[in-house]
Each structure stands twice: as structure tokens, then as C-alpha cells.
Design an enzyme around this catalytic site. Structure first.
Site, PDB file in Angstrom:
ATOM      1  N   ASP A 156      67.390  61.914   8.864  1.00 31.29           N
ATOM      2  CA  ASP A 156      67.344  63.265   8.297  1.00 31.29           C
ATOM      3  C   ASP A 156      68.733  63.729   7.864  1.00 31.29           C
ATOM      4  O   ASP A 156      69.741  63.293   8.422  1.00 31.29           O
ATOM      5  CB  ASP A 156      66.750  64.215   9.344  1.00 31.29           C
ATOM      6  CG  ASP A 156      66.354  65.542   8.719  1.00 31.29           C
ATOM      7  OD1 ASP A 156      66.076  65.570   7.496  1.00 31.29           O
ATOM      8  OD2 ASP A 156      66.324  66.553   9.452  1.00 31.29           O
ATOM      9  N   ARG A 186      70.872  68.106   2.734  1.00 27.48           N
ATOM     10  CA  ARG A 186      72.046  68.942   3.051  1.00 27.48           C
ATOM     11  C   ARG A 186      73.338  68.197   2.739  1.00 27.48           C
ATOM     12  O   ARG A 186      74.305  68.776   2.253  1.00 27.48           O
ATOM     13  CB  ARG A 186      71.993  69.366   4.525  1.00 27.48           C
ATOM     14  CG  ARG A 186      71.045  70.531   4.753  1.00 27.48           C
ATOM     15  CD  ARG A 186      70.690  70.691   6.198  1.00 27.48           C
ATOM     16  NE  ARG A 186      69.775  69.640   6.642  1.00 27.48           N
ATOM     17  CZ  ARG A 186      69.549  69.337   7.920  1.00 27.48           C
ATOM     18  NH1 ARG A 186      70.196  69.961   8.869  1.00 27.48           N
ATOM     19  NH2 ARG A 186      68.688  68.392   8.231  1.00 27.48           N
ATOM     20  N   ARG A 238      69.745  66.779  -4.584  1.00 23.80           N
ATOM     21  CA  ARG A 238      69.180  66.230  -3.338  1.00 23.80           C
ATOM     22  C   ARG A 238      68.815  64.750  -3.508  1.00 23.80           C
ATOM     23  O   ARG A 238      68.929  63.956  -2.585  1.00 23.80           O
ATOM     24  CB  ARG A 238      67.944  67.040  -2.929  1.00 23.80           C
ATOM     25  CG  ARG A 238      68.292  68.431  -2.400  1.00 23.80           C
ATOM     26  CD  ARG A 238      67.025  69.226  -2.072  1.00 23.80           C
ATOM     27  NE  ARG A 238      66.261  68.589  -1.018  1.00 23.80           N
ATOM     28  CZ  ARG A 238      66.434  68.807   0.295  1.00 23.80           C
ATOM     29  NH1 ARG A 238      67.353  69.665   0.689  1.00 23.80           N
ATOM     30  NH2 ARG A 238      65.697  68.186   1.186  1.00 23.80           N
ATOM     31  N   HIS A 248      69.247  61.170  -1.222  1.00 21.86           N
ATOM     32  CA  HIS A 248      68.278  60.136  -0.832  1.00 21.86           C
ATOM     33  C   HIS A 248      68.807  58.741  -1.190  1.00 21.86           C
ATOM     34  O   HIS A 248      68.624  57.780  -0.448  1.00 21.86           O
ATOM     35  CB  HIS A 248      66.929  60.388  -1.506  1.00 21.86           C
ATOM     36  CG  HIS A 248      66.313  61.696  -1.078  1.00 21.86           C
ATOM     37  ND1 HIS A 248      66.256  62.082   0.235  1.00 21.86           N
ATOM     38  CD2 HIS A 248      65.763  62.721  -1.784  1.00 21.86           C
ATOM     39  CE1 HIS A 248      65.687  63.281   0.324  1.00 21.86           C
ATOM     40  NE2 HIS A 248      65.384  63.699  -0.901  1.00 21.86           N
ATOM     41  N   SER A 276      57.461  61.574   5.137  1.00 24.08           N
ATOM     42  CA  SER A 276      56.368  61.964   6.036  1.00 24.08           C
ATOM     43  C   SER A 276      55.198  62.532   5.245  1.00 24.08           C
ATOM     44  O   SER A 276      55.352  62.943   4.085  1.00 24.08           O
ATOM     45  CB  SER A 276      56.864  63.003   7.039  1.00 24.08           C
ATOM     46  OG  SER A 276      56.994  64.260   6.410  1.00 24.08           O
ATOM     47  N   THR A 277      54.033  62.586   5.897  1.00 21.30           N
ATOM     48  CA  THR A 277      52.864  63.176   5.211  1.00 21.30           C
ATOM     49  C   THR A 277      53.122  64.667   4.955  1.00 21.30           C
ATOM     50  O   THR A 277      52.499  65.257   4.075  1.00 21.30           O
ATOM     51  CB  THR A 277      51.588  63.003   6.072  1.00 21.30           C
ATOM     52  OG1 THR A 277      51.906  63.279   7.440  1.00 21.30           O
ATOM     53  CG2 THR A 277      51.027  61.609   5.987  1.00 21.30           C
ATOM     54  N   LEU A 315      64.667  40.361  12.386  1.00 22.58           N
ATOM     55  CA  LEU A 315      64.541  41.754  12.811  1.00 22.58           C
ATOM     56  C   LEU A 315      63.312  42.278  12.094  1.00 22.58           C
ATOM     57  O   LEU A 315      63.119  41.988  10.911  1.00 22.58           O
ATOM     58  CB  LEU A 315      65.783  42.541  12.353  1.00 22.58           C
ATOM     59  CG  LEU A 315      65.667  44.063  12.289  1.00 22.58           C
ATOM     60  CD1 LEU A 315      65.807  44.652  13.694  1.00 22.58           C
ATOM     61  CD2 LEU A 315      66.747  44.667  11.398  1.00 22.58           C
ATOM     62  N   ARG A 328      67.532  60.835  16.016  1.00 26.34           N
ATOM     63  CA  ARG A 328      67.389  61.659  14.817  1.00 26.34           C
ATOM     64  C   ARG A 328      68.769  62.100  14.383  1.00 26.34           C
ATOM     65  O   ARG A 328      69.557  62.592  15.202  1.00 26.34           O
ATOM     66  CB  ARG A 328      66.518  62.885  15.080  1.00 26.34           C
ATOM     67  CG  ARG A 328      66.369  63.741  13.829  1.00 26.34           C
ATOM     68  CD  ARG A 328      65.415  64.894  14.012  1.00 26.34           C
ATOM     69  NE  ARG A 328      65.247  65.605  12.751  1.00 26.34           N
ATOM     70  CZ  ARG A 328      64.109  66.070  12.294  1.00 26.34           C
ATOM     71  NH1 ARG A 328      62.999  65.906  12.999  1.00 26.34           N
ATOM     72  NH2 ARG A 328      64.041  66.709  11.131  1.00 26.34           N
ATOM     73  N   GLU A 350      63.546  57.219  24.920  1.00 29.41           N
ATOM     74  CA  GLU A 350      64.725  58.045  25.183  1.00 29.41           C
ATOM     75  C   GLU A 350      65.098  58.719  23.864  1.00 29.41           C
ATOM     76  O   GLU A 350      65.120  58.068  22.811  1.00 29.41           O
ATOM     77  CB  GLU A 350      65.894  57.166  25.649  1.00 29.41           C
ATOM     78  CG  GLU A 350      65.665  56.483  26.973  1.00 29.41           C
ATOM     79  CD  GLU A 350      65.505  57.480  28.113  1.00 29.41           C
ATOM     80  OE1 GLU A 350      66.222  58.501  28.125  1.00 29.41           O
ATOM     81  OE2 GLU A 350      64.641  57.244  28.993  1.00 29.41           O
TER      82      GLU A 350
HETATM   83  C1  IPE Z   1      61.480  64.201   8.892  1.00 29.88           C
HETATM   84  O1  IPE Z   1      62.403  64.973   8.230  1.00 29.88           O
HETATM   85  C2  IPE Z   1      60.917  63.227   7.941  1.00 29.88           C
HETATM   86  C3  IPE Z   1      61.844  62.231   7.396  1.00 29.88           C
HETATM   87  C4  IPE Z   1      63.082  62.058   7.756  1.00 29.88           C
HETATM   88  C5  IPE Z   1      61.283  61.366   6.440  1.00 29.88           C
HETATM   89  P1  IPE Z   1      62.012  66.361   7.631  1.00 29.88           P
HETATM   90  O2  IPE Z   1      63.279  66.921   7.060  1.00 29.88           O
HETATM   91  O3  IPE Z   1      60.881  66.244   6.707  1.00 29.88           O
HETATM   92  O4  IPE Z   1      61.538  67.151   8.904  1.00 29.88           O
HETATM   93  P2  IPE Z   1      61.517  68.703   9.219  1.00 29.88           P
HETATM   94  O5  IPE Z   1      60.890  69.369   8.040  1.00 29.88           O
HETATM   95  O6  IPE Z   1      62.945  69.105   9.375  1.00 29.88           O
HETATM   96  O7  IPE Z   1      60.746  68.802  10.476  1.00 29.88           O
HETATM   97  C1  IPE Z   2      65.400  63.232   4.987  1.00 27.78           C
HETATM   98  O1  IPE Z   2      66.326  64.062   4.450  1.00 27.78           O
HETATM   99  C2  IPE Z   2      64.748  62.371   3.918  1.00 27.78           C
HETATM  100  C3  IPE Z   2      63.382  62.792   3.594  1.00 27.78           C
HETATM  101  C4  IPE Z   2      62.666  63.671   4.235  1.00 27.78           C
HETATM  102  C5  IPE Z   2      62.787  62.127   2.448  1.00 27.78           C
HETATM  103  P1  IPE Z   2      65.936  65.517   4.013  1.00 27.78           P
HETATM  104  O2  IPE Z   2      65.572  65.500   2.560  1.00 27.78           O
HETATM  105  O3  IPE Z   2      64.921  66.114   4.909  1.00 27.78           O
HETATM  106  O4  IPE Z   2      67.324  66.231   4.193  1.00 27.78           O
HETATM  107  P2  IPE Z   2      67.544  67.700   4.722  1.00 27.78           P
HETATM  108  O5  IPE Z   2      66.927  67.778   6.085  1.00 27.78           O
HETATM  109  O6  IPE Z   2      66.886  68.607   3.738  1.00 27.78           O
HETATM  110  O7  IPE Z   2      69.030  67.824   4.732  1.00 27.78           O
HETATM  111 MG    MG Z   3      65.093  67.219   6.633  1.00 26.62          MG
END
Ligand code: IPE
Ligand code: IPE
Ligand code: MG
Length: 630
Positions: A396, A400, A409, A413, A441-442, A507, A564, A583
Site C-alpha cells: 500500500d 500517496r 497515481r 503503481h 482488491s475486489t 519461490l 503492510r 504475525e
Molecule cells: C489494499 O489497499 C489493497 C491493495 C494494496 C491492493 P487499499 O489502499 O485498497 O486499502 P484501504 O482502502 O486503505 O483499506
Molecule cells: C496500493 O496503493 C495499490 C493498489 C491498491 C492498487 P494505493 O493506490 O492504495 O495507494 P494509496 O493508499 O492511495 O497511497
Molecule cells: Mg491504499
């Protein structure tokens, strides 16, 4: 069907083996199987010669390696020892495995046992992943780790014994003219997969009892501590080989438990009658073994129990006659076409086994070692005990990271994809077996359309880059997630990567794309309900294990460490089933700034955690790091 005590050169010639070294390799495997796998050896004699020698190679090579690794002063330097204060057991094992992997790549064995094993693998097209499970078993054995709970013990059974049993079964099924792969049985016929699991648990438990005295020689107790506690057996008494009444009761109880498992696991009916005879004989011999164990529990502390000769022959003689008749009526349908004997190493102008006959090894690019980190940092060395088997990461903070730099953004990625490649190199360097990452994620479908478009454009591209970078490293890619709403090029890229790397063993990298934990559980429940309605599964037999067979990637082990990045402290619907006892560790660093050193550091922190699984600590804290190599 005659069964000469020692197969003649002619016997091997009939199996297409003329090379003397190769024959010596098969003979070494046969002898090891006969002494260490009495039941498996007896069943192998019910098979036609080509299949019989394949069984010896697949089982016996493991036993041979085990013996060589055990020998304090392995002769000849083959295993890496010089007879002086040489490398320890673990090092000797790793040296053998590396030599085997190098030999397999070249398609030639540089010692007779490796030659026989590689010959069998190429002849039967046995994927190298199969051996990986056997190596894992040897590794665990070398470390002599005692499981705390039955759950941990079953996990070993699931990860090691079942894949092995399934593969052995697939050889038999092929012999019966069925081209069923074990993975297909597991995925397509959960009922059969469960029967295998239950039977494998019984075999594993029986072997743990039968091997008790050998294990005690190495101060290793092969049963979970929980079993000892339940029975009131003290470890010190076991190690001192004191046959207390509690010990005898425990053995009888465990033998009974194994027998119940065998009775509850009706193995799938296969078409070829000789194969059914072999399966039935196998389970009957295990029942006989359990009876022998339960009749004289105290003897287990001093020696492996031998099956009583007369009872053994009462089972085997009719089985041999019936099998011979069945093979006579329905001849062995497959001519595996053994590859020609290997040419001597260095013979001018000649190709190795693999290049000559089988695409298996020839088409595979050589596995290259991971590239070191530019800073020169090296992974810390964790003890086997302290090493997580499965690390899962919520990657995550991409958005940001990008916004803070005035970037789109989608740039975040892309940068996140590069961070993942570095982390994969680091995971390989430290020897991690399973890395699972949350990529989409979904719930992420709630994002604005332009970000979704950018993501759906980036995922297949990133995946191809990742696959290109990591394929030569021997990484196996898996996809966990659902198809719904994903564009075809994304699912194709995921499936292509899975297919291209399915034999890799370095792996396992599981990519969670369009993954949601609740969706995974609900989908599994729906499939299970369908099977219950169709009477393919008995609702009364639904256990945690039975349920887990319906998850997206049933083989995915429990998560040990869930990490995370990006500063938030939640799991966001990630692996709720698999990570119940993980953990948790949260890093403020946004994912694109993470590299392998963060993974290593997280693993060191994990190594210092005390995992109790609801119990109380029994074993005093061990040193977790061998040497800090940073
Ligand atoms: C979790 O991150 C999903 C992925 C890293 C793919 P999100 O950014 O989507 O999660 P929330 O919205 O902060 O819970
Ligand atoms: C995680 O990064 C990647 C995906 C969910 C695809 P984010 O896109 O959620 O990044 P933040 O949390 O907005 O910084
Ligand atoms: Mg995020």
C-alpha cells in the site's frame, strides 16, 4: 511374475537400461527402498518393470540422500564432506540438492543415484516440483524440528506427504492408461483429494511411529508435543527410551487413530484392476504394520518393527498372483520410451539426456541466482526455526507516494511494480518459500474510472515485466482472485505466467489480483454446497482442511508474517482464512520506497516474536539469527 531378490542385468536391459552407472544408481535406490520403505517396496513388486524401477528411483533417491546426509563422514567428497570436521548435515543436504539441480539442468547425473533419479524424471516427464516436496521433507528431517500442535503436524503432512502421494499415484494412474495429473484430481475431484489427504495422514502417522527409534537416535521426537501432553508422556522419558504405561497407551491410541483414517479414506476406484490391487495391498500392509506396532509398543523405542513374515506373505502372495494375472489380461498400456542411457560426461559432440530426448529440461532456461542489491547488503541468516515459510504483503501507499512527488497515481503503481521485483530477489536470497502480494482488491473497483483504466493497463504490463525478470530465477507465479470484471488481457497475462512457471520451485509468488477475502470464502462455501447437494461430499466430514481445498489456491500455506506498508494498520480483506495466526507488522514506508532490505528487516523482527497458537511456551527461546551479515 517372478521377483528375483536382486534384479539381473537382463532385467534392467528389458527396462532399456544398459549403462552400468545408471544401473548402479537404480540398484542403490532399490536397496534403500527395500530397507527403509518396506511396504512401498512390496507394492512396487506388483508393478511392471518400467514402473517398478521408477518407484525405486523416486522413493529410494530420497532415502539415499537421507543416509548420505546422515553419514558423519560421507566418503568421496560427493556430498561435500572430506571426512574431517566437514560441513554439517544441513550443509551436506543443500550441497546435494544444488548438485542435483545443476545435473537436472544439464540432463546428466554426476553420480549414480542422481543419474537414476534424473533418468526417471525425464522418462516419465515428472515435473521437478515433485522433488521439491521431497527435498522439503529431507530439510525438515535434517533440522529435526518438533511440531508443537497437531495442526502444525498436519500442515507438514499436507505440504509434504500429500503432494508426494499424489504424484506417486499419478504414475500409477498413467500406468492404468489414465492421464490424470494429481493437481487435476485435487482441483476437480475434491472428494478424491480428501481421500488422499486422509490416507496420507494415516501413512505419515504410521511412519512417525515406525521411525521412532531412528529419530530418537537423533534426539528428535517425530510426534507433536500436543500428542505427548494429551497422553501424559514426557519427552525426557522418550529420549531415555523408557517404556512407560502412558507411552504404550499413546502408541495404541495413535495406531488406532491411523487405522481409522485408513478406513475412512476409500481410495478412488481406478480403471486398471492391477492398480486397484496395488492400492488395496498398500493399505492392507499399512493396517498390518499398525497391528504390529500396537501389539508391541515398547519395541518401537529400540527398533523399527518388522512386518511378521507369515502375515506379510499371506497378503503379498495372492496380491502378486492377482496382479500378474491382471497385467497379463490388461497389459501395461504405456511404453514410456526411456531415454537412451546417458553419454559419458564430456563425450565430444554428444548432447546430454535432456537435450536429446525430452523437451522438459532442454526447453527450460537455466535458473540464474538473484541479483544482489546495489548497496551490497546481504540477507541475514535466520535459523530454520525462525524462518517464516510464508510472507504476505499489502503493498500500500503507491498513490500517496506519487501524489507527494507531483506525479500521477498511475506512476506510483508503476514504481510499485519495480519495488516488487527487488523484493522478489530479496525473498530468493534469504530462501523464502512463499511470498503473496496484494495487488488489486475486489474493493478497488470503487476507484475513479481513470485510475481503474490506468491500473488495468498497468497490471498486464507490470506482470509481463515481472515475469520476464523473475522467470529465470525459478519463481513460480500463482494467481489468487476472481475473474469477474477483469479485462481478458489481465486474466490472460496471469494465466500465461502461471502456465509458464508451473514447474518452478525456487519461490512461489502468489499475486492477489481482484482478490477479496470474503469473496474467496463465500465462493468456496458455494462450491462446497454444490458438492454437498450433488452428494460428492458428506456435510458431516467438512473440516477446516476439507474446506480449505475449495479456496482459490488450496496449496497456499498459512501466512506466518503479514506485512503492510504505507502507514495504515488494517488488513483490508486480505487472506482472512490463511492469516488467522499470522504475525502482523506495519511499516510507514510507502510501497514504492520499499526494497528487499525492508523485507529482511521485517523477517528479523518476525524471528523475535514468540508464536504460541493459544498454548503456553514450552521451549525456551532459541537464538534466532545465526550471523548478521548486513
Ligand atoms: C489494499 O489497499 C489493497 C491493495 C494494496 C491492493 P487499499 O489502499 O485498497 O486499502 P484501504 O482502502 O486503505 O483499506
Ligand atoms: C496500493 O496503493 C495499490 C493498489 C491498491 C492498487 P494505493 O493506490 O492504495 O495507494 P494509496 O493508499 O492511495 O497511497
Ligand atoms: Mg491504499
Amino acid at each position: 511374475m517372478r521377483h528375483p531378490a536382486v534384479p539381473t542385468t537382463r532385467f534392467y536391459q528389458r527396462c532399456g537400461i544398459r549403462d552400468a552407472d545408471l544401473r548402479r544408481g537404480y540398484e542403490a535406490c532399490r536397496r534403500a527402498t527395500r530397507t527403509q520403505g518396506e511396504i512401498e517396496y512390496a507394492v512396487s513388486l506388483l508393478m511392471p518393470p518400467p514402473l517398478r524401477i521408477a518407484t525405486w528411483a523416486l522413493l529410494g533417491a530420497g532415502y539415499c540422500v537421507d543416509n548420505l546426509v546422515d553419514a558423519a563422514d560421507a566418503p568421496g567428497g560427493e556430498i561435500g564432506s572430506t571426512g574431517e570436521a566437514g560441513p554439517g548435515r544441513a550443509e551436506r543436504l543443500e550441497a546435494w540438492i544444488s548438485a542435483f539441480e545443476a545435473d537436472l539442468r544439464d540432463g546428466r547425473g554426476t553420480d549414480p543415484v542422481r543419474k537414476a533419479l534424473i533418468h526417471t524424471m525425464l522418462t516419465w516427464n515428472v515435473p521437478p516440483g515433485f522433488l521439491h516436496t521431497q527435498f522439503e521433507e529431507l530439510r525438515q528431517d535434517v533440522h529435526g524440528k518438533q511440531c508443537a500442535t497437531w495442526q502444525e503436524w498436519r500442515r507438514n503432512s499436507q505440504l509434504i506427504v500429500v503432494p508426494f502421494a499424489l504424484r506417486a499415484a499419478s504414475l500409477l494412474l498413467r500406468a492404468a492408461g489414465l492421464s490424470a495429473e494429481p493437481e487435476a484430481i485435487a482441483a476437480g475431484v475434491p472428494e478424491a483429494a480428501m481421500a488422499w489427504q486422509t490416507a496420507a495422514d494415516a501413512v505419515y502417522l504410521t511412519d512417525s511411529l515406525v521411525d521412532l527409534s531412528d529419530d530418537l537416535d537423533r534426539d528428535h521426537v517425530p510426534l507433536p508435543q500436543e500428542a505427548l501432553d494429551e497422553a501424559g508422556v514426557r519427552r525426557v522419558d522418550l529420549l531415555a527410551r523408557r517404556a512407560t504405561p502412558a507411552f504404550e497407551d499413546m502408541v495404541r491410541h495413535l495406531a488406532d487413530r491411523a487405522r481409522t483414517c485408513l478406513d475412512r479414506a476409500p481410495l478412488p476406484r481406478v480403471l486398471h484392476p492391477a492398480v486397484s490391487i496395488a492400492f488395496d495391498t498398500y493399505t492392507d500392509l499399512y493396517r498390518l504394520c499398525l497391528k504390529t506396532v500396537a501389539d508391541a509398543p515398547a519395541a518401537l523405542l529400540h527398533r523399527r518393527p518388522a512386518l511378521p513374515r507369515s502375515a506379510r506373505l499371506r497378503l503379498l502372495l495372492p496380491a502378486r498372483a492377482k496382479a500378474a494375472l491382471a497385467w497379463g489380461l490388461f497389459p501395461f498400456p504405456i511404453q514410456p520410451g526411456p531415454p537412451p542411457d546417458p553419454v559419458p560426461v564430456g563425450a565430444p559432440g554428444k548432447l546430454g539426456l535432456a537435450e536429446e530426448v525430452r523437451p522438459l529440461a532442454a526447453q527450460r532456461r537455466p535458473i540464474v541466482p538473484p541479483t544482489p542489491h546495489p548497496s551490497g547488503a546481504r540477507p541475514p541468516k535466520l535459523t530454520a526455526e525462525a524462518m517464516p515459510r510464508h510472507v504476505a504483503i499489502v503493498m500500500d501507499g503507491n498513490g500517496r507516494w506519487a501524489t507527494n512527488r507531483g506525479l500521477a497515481r498511475s506512476d506510483g503503481h508503476r514504481a510499485g511494480g519495480e519495488a516488487l521485483v527487488d523484493v522478489v530477489h530479496g525473498a530468493l536470497e534469504i530462501g523464502l518459500k512463499h511470498l503473496t502480494v496484494y495487488a488489486f482488491s475486489t474493493e478497488n473497483w470503487k476507484r475513479p474510472a481513470d485510475e481503474l483504466l490506468a491500473l488495468m493497463d498497468e497490471i498486464p504490463k507490470g506482470l509481463r515485466r515481472l515475469a520476464n525478470d523473475t522467470e529465470p530465477l525459478g519463481v513460480r507465479v500463482r494467481w489468487a482472485g476472481v475473474r469477474a470484471r477483469l479485462p481478458a488481457d489481465v486474466t490472460e497475462a496471469l494465466e500465461d505466467a502461471e502456465r509458464a512457471t508451473r514447474d518452478h520451485t525456487g519461490l512461489t509468488l502468489t499475486l492477489c489480483v481482484n482478490y477479496g477475502g470474503r469473496t474467496e470464502i463465500a465462493t468456496a462455501a458455494a462450491k462446497l454446497a454444490r458438492d454437498a447437494v450433488a452428494r460428492r461430499i458428506d456435510p458431516g466430514s467438512v473440516s477446516e482442511h476439507a474446506f480449505s481445498r475449495y479456496l482459490h489456491v488450496p496449496e497456499l500455506p498459512d501466512v506466518d508474517l503479514l506485512l503492510r506498508t504505507g502507514g495504515d494498520q488494517r488488513t483490508s480483506n486480505f487472506l482472512p482464512w490463511q492469516a488467522t495466526y499470522a504475525e502482523l507488522l506495519f511499516l510507514d514506508t510507502p510501497w514504492p520506497d520499499v526494497d528487499r532490505r525492508d523485507l529482511w528487516h521485517a523477517m528479523e523482527q518476525y524471528a523475535r516474536r514468540a508464536r504460541r497458537y493459544g498454548s503456553v511456551p514450552r521451549i525456551p527461546a532459541q537464538p534466532t539469527t545465526l550471523t548478521g551479515l548486513h
